[in-house]
Every structure is written in structure tokens, then in C-alpha cells.
Design an enzyme around this catalytic site. Structure first.
Site, PDB file in Angstrom:
ATOM      1  N   ASP A 203    -109.010  65.692 -49.995  1.00  0.00           N
ATOM      2  CA  ASP A 203    -108.892  66.923 -50.794  1.00  0.00           C
ATOM      3  C   ASP A 203    -110.032  67.858 -50.417  1.00  0.00           C
ATOM      4  O   ASP A 203    -111.205  67.444 -50.389  1.00  0.00           O
ATOM      5  CB  ASP A 203    -108.945  66.577 -52.283  1.00  0.00           C
ATOM      6  CG  ASP A 203    -108.662  67.787 -53.157  1.00  0.00           C
ATOM      7  OD1 ASP A 203    -107.495  68.222 -53.196  1.00  0.00           O
ATOM      8  OD2 ASP A 203    -109.598  68.294 -53.798  1.00  0.00           O
ATOM      9  N   ASN A 211    -110.778  80.201 -52.325  1.00  0.00           N
ATOM     10  CA  ASN A 211    -109.732  81.231 -52.360  1.00  0.00           C
ATOM     11  C   ASN A 211    -110.195  82.472 -53.102  1.00  0.00           C
ATOM     12  O   ASN A 211    -109.912  83.608 -52.691  1.00  0.00           O
ATOM     13  CB  ASN A 211    -108.479  80.668 -53.038  1.00  0.00           C
ATOM     14  CG  ASN A 211    -107.547  79.981 -52.053  1.00  0.00           C
ATOM     15  OD1 ASN A 211    -107.549  80.280 -50.870  1.00  0.00           O
ATOM     16  ND2 ASN A 211    -106.753  79.046 -52.551  1.00  0.00           N
ATOM     17  N   HIS A 216    -106.638  84.429 -50.316  1.00  0.00           N
ATOM     18  CA  HIS A 216    -105.661  83.378 -50.018  1.00  0.00           C
ATOM     19  C   HIS A 216    -105.323  83.289 -48.529  1.00  0.00           C
ATOM     20  O   HIS A 216    -104.960  82.211 -48.043  1.00  0.00           O
ATOM     21  CB  HIS A 216    -104.380  83.610 -50.841  1.00  0.00           C
ATOM     22  CG  HIS A 216    -104.566  83.318 -52.296  1.00  0.00           C
ATOM     23  ND1 HIS A 216    -104.607  82.042 -52.803  1.00  0.00           N
ATOM     24  CD2 HIS A 216    -104.753  84.150 -53.357  1.00  0.00           C
ATOM     25  CE1 HIS A 216    -104.793  82.082 -54.110  1.00  0.00           C
ATOM     26  NE2 HIS A 216    -104.888  83.354 -54.474  1.00  0.00           N
ATOM     27  N   ASP A 220    -105.538  79.892 -46.536  1.00  0.00           N
ATOM     28  CA  ASP A 220    -104.527  79.290 -45.669  1.00  0.00           C
ATOM     29  C   ASP A 220    -105.129  78.889 -44.329  1.00  0.00           C
ATOM     30  O   ASP A 220    -104.808  77.835 -43.772  1.00  0.00           O
ATOM     31  CB  ASP A 220    -103.369  80.278 -45.442  1.00  0.00           C
ATOM     32  CG  ASP A 220    -102.485  80.434 -46.674  1.00  0.00           C
ATOM     33  OD1 ASP A 220    -102.623  79.627 -47.614  1.00  0.00           O
ATOM     34  OD2 ASP A 220    -101.649  81.365 -46.683  1.00  0.00           O
ATOM     35  N   GLU A 246    -104.150  71.657 -51.604  1.00  0.00           N
ATOM     36  CA  GLU A 246    -105.151  71.403 -50.555  1.00  0.00           C
ATOM     37  C   GLU A 246    -105.358  69.915 -50.321  1.00  0.00           C
ATOM     38  O   GLU A 246    -106.331  69.508 -49.688  1.00  0.00           O
ATOM     39  CB  GLU A 246    -106.488  72.058 -50.946  1.00  0.00           C
ATOM     40  CG  GLU A 246    -107.164  71.466 -52.161  1.00  0.00           C
ATOM     41  CD  GLU A 246    -106.708  72.055 -53.490  1.00  0.00           C
ATOM     42  OE1 GLU A 246    -107.436  71.913 -54.480  1.00  0.00           O
ATOM     43  OE2 GLU A 246    -105.615  72.658 -53.536  1.00  0.00           O
TER      44      GLU A 246
END
Length: 326
Positions: A203, A211, A216, A220, A246
């Protein structure tokens, strides 16, 4: 479908019909005598010539225009049909032989003229001419080979899309659908062969904060960067999937806890040093990951070993993140 004349009033040569090619001219004269009284019909573009509702076994020979094998009679569908029939070619031969309704739909792609040879005349031609029988066998052989090739192609396309549906569009890793499909088999094989199997849950740390700070789009990119590190750090026999958000899951067949720990620590270190932004103008963000490791125990199923790895992941987070926990 409208009858406009019979075959004797056309200029079409019998020898130009695929079914009657390479036949001695004396036999062709006898064949023409049989065909002279056969009707010639006109069909309009889009009109169905042959389908499961067609009555009576009949061979249709294209004298002009084009027919097409189609799923429906929409113009675009007909133009894109993979199988088309041109002047001299025929359709309906299987229905003549087995006296069953057609399983395919044949429609006129353009206005066309067709010669109709009913089953009685067709069987008489087969009985009286070895050349006709030979050509019919060759035609049926070609149809079978073509159909088999199309089936193989459809299977390949179907498998391509099935595989595509098992890939996460953002990271390029496998997705949850793949995991749900493949993990039970991997677990079963490990139990059956009494081999070890290890699972790592990964994780990205403080990803919501990442973010919020970078947006965002950069989030990504961070996910993609981490996925590349994971993919590059595994053997061909290992598997990685995006578990959600994630979070990623790594499956290591034939891998002991000690060996899996080495893999997990290597991935943790590489993610820590991963560059997310490609330019050198902005400061590089700090991206780290927490990893939890579990090895399959006797009697455990996929859900149980994932739950064990997930619990280890939370221990890694509780201990300060950016580390591996067992």
C-alpha cells in the site's frame, strides 16, 4: 424476390458458374438443358435471400450483384461482412443436401439477379455428372475450412478481450477479476504439490495526502511508477495485481517466507527511490510503501492468506510505514 425470366433467356455461361467449372463441354450441354427452365429472380439491396425461415431447399447462384453473410441487414453490417458472394458463386448447397433450414442469414448487399436451382434438379445434376459431384465436394470442403478458420479467429479475439478484461487500465497490472479467477487455482496447486506460496500486500503511504498536494494526475503517475517497480522486481512466474485504490497484491508461487521477505524488502527500497515526476524543475515527491507478508499455511484458502498479509500490512503502517512486516 421477383422472378424476371428463366436461365435460357440469360447470357450467363454455365461454365462461369463455380459449381460447373472444369467440366467437359458435352456434360455442360446436358447441365444447361437441366438449368434452362430454372427461374431467375431479382432481389433488392438489403433483401434476405436465405435464412432459418426460408422454405424449400434451393441452391442460389449469383448471376449479378453481391450477396453477403450478415448478422442483420443494416447497410453497414452488409458492407463489413467477412463473407461475400459474387457472380458465379452459390449459396444454399448444404440445405439442398440435408433438406434442413439454413443456419446462416444471406442477404443482398447490392441489387442482384439469382438463378434458383431446386433440390430435385440439383440432385439430378449430382447423379448424372461426376464433375458436379466433385466440384460440390470441393466447395463444401472450402466452406468447412473457412468456417473453421473463422472460429479459430473468433476464439483468438475472444481470448484477447478476455485477457484485456483481466488487466487494470491504469497500472497495467492484473485486476481484481483476474485475482478472483486465478488465485483459487494457485492456492489449490500449492496445497496439492505441497509447495510454498507467499503473498505480499503493498500500500502506498499517505496516498490521499499525495493526491491533495500534487493532484490526481500526479497521483496516477505515482501509481504507475510503483506498478513498474513491482513488475520489474518479480520473476516471470510471479504475479502482481491492483487490489484496489493504491493497494497492490503480489503472489509468489514456490516461495518461502524467507525468500519472499527479501523480495518485499527489495520492492520497499526501490519504491522509496522511485522518481515520479519526469522533469528536474519541480522537487521530487516522497513516495513510500508499506508491505505485509504472509505465507500460505496448511488448510488456508485465498481469502485467509490475503487476510493474514493484510494484517501484516497494517502492522507495518502502525510501526511507522515505509517498511515490511510479517
Amino acid at each position: 424476390m421477383e422472378q424476371i425470366k428463366d436461365f435460357r433467356h440469360t447470357n450467363f455461361k454455365v461454365s462461369d458458374i463455380q459449381l460447373f467449372k472444369n467440366i467437359h463441354k458435352d456434360e455442360l450441354l446436358l447441365i444447361k438443358q437441366q438449368l434452362d427452365a430454372c427461374p431467375v429472380v431479382r432481389v433488392k439491396s438489403g433483401e434476405i435471400v436465405l435464412d432459418s425461415h426460408s422454405s424449400g431447399a434451393c441452391l442460389y447462384v449469383v448471376l449479378s450483384g453481391t450477396l453477403a453473410l450478415a448478422s442483420n441487414t443494416a447497410r453497414r453490417q452488409l458492407e463489413n461482412a467477412s463473407t461475400q458472394y459474387f457472380a458465379g458463386e452459390c449459396v444454399g448447397e448444404i440445405s439442398v443436401l440435408d433438406e434442413e433450414a439454413s443456419t446462416a442469414t444471406i442477404a443482398a448487399m447490392t441489387d442482384a439477379e439469382l438463378l434458383l436451382i431446386d433440390a430435385v434438379v440439383m440432385w439430378r445434376l449430382i447423379d448424372e455428372s461426376n464433375g458436379v459431384a466433385r466440384n460440390l465436394l470441393q466447395l463444401l470442403s472450402f466452406r468447412i475450412r473457412t468456417t473453421n478458420a473463422q472460429l479459430r479467429n473468433r476464439q483468438k479475439v475472444g481470448e484477447f478481450y478476455r485477457q484485456l478484461s483481466m488487466v487494470d487500465g491504469l497500472t497495467g497490472l492484473h485486476n481484481r477479476s483476474w485475482l478472483n479467477t486465478q488465485l483459487p487455482g494457485l492456492i489449490e496447486n500449492a496445497h496439492a504439490t505441497e509447495t510454498e506460496l507467499s503473498v505480499i500486500m503493498l500500500d502506498l503511504d499517505h496516498f490521499k495526502k499525495f493526491n491533495d498536494q500534487y493532484g490526481h494526475v500526479m497521483g496516477d503517475e505515482a501509481l504507475q511508477a510503483a506498478a513498474k517497480v513491482v513488475s520489474a522486481g518479480l520473476r516471470p512466474s510471479d504475479f502482481a495485481a491492483r487490489y484496489g485504490g493504491e493497494e497492490m497484491i503480489i503472489i509468489l508461487p514456490n516461495t518461502s517466507k524467507e525468500s519472499a521477505l527479501i523480495v518485499a524488502e527489495r520492492l520497499c527500497d526501490r519504491i522509496r527511490h522511485t522518481q515520479v515526476f519526469k522533469d528536474n524543475i519541480r522537487a521530487l515527491p516522497h513516495i513510500t510503501a508499506s508491505l505485509g507478508l504472509a505465507t500460505l499455511s496448511a488448510g488456508q484458502d485465498g481469502l485467509a492468506v490475503i487476510a493474514t498479509a493484510d494484517a501484516a500490512l497494517y502492522r507495518a503502517k502502525e510501526r511507522g510505514r515505509d517498511q515490511v512486516a510479517l
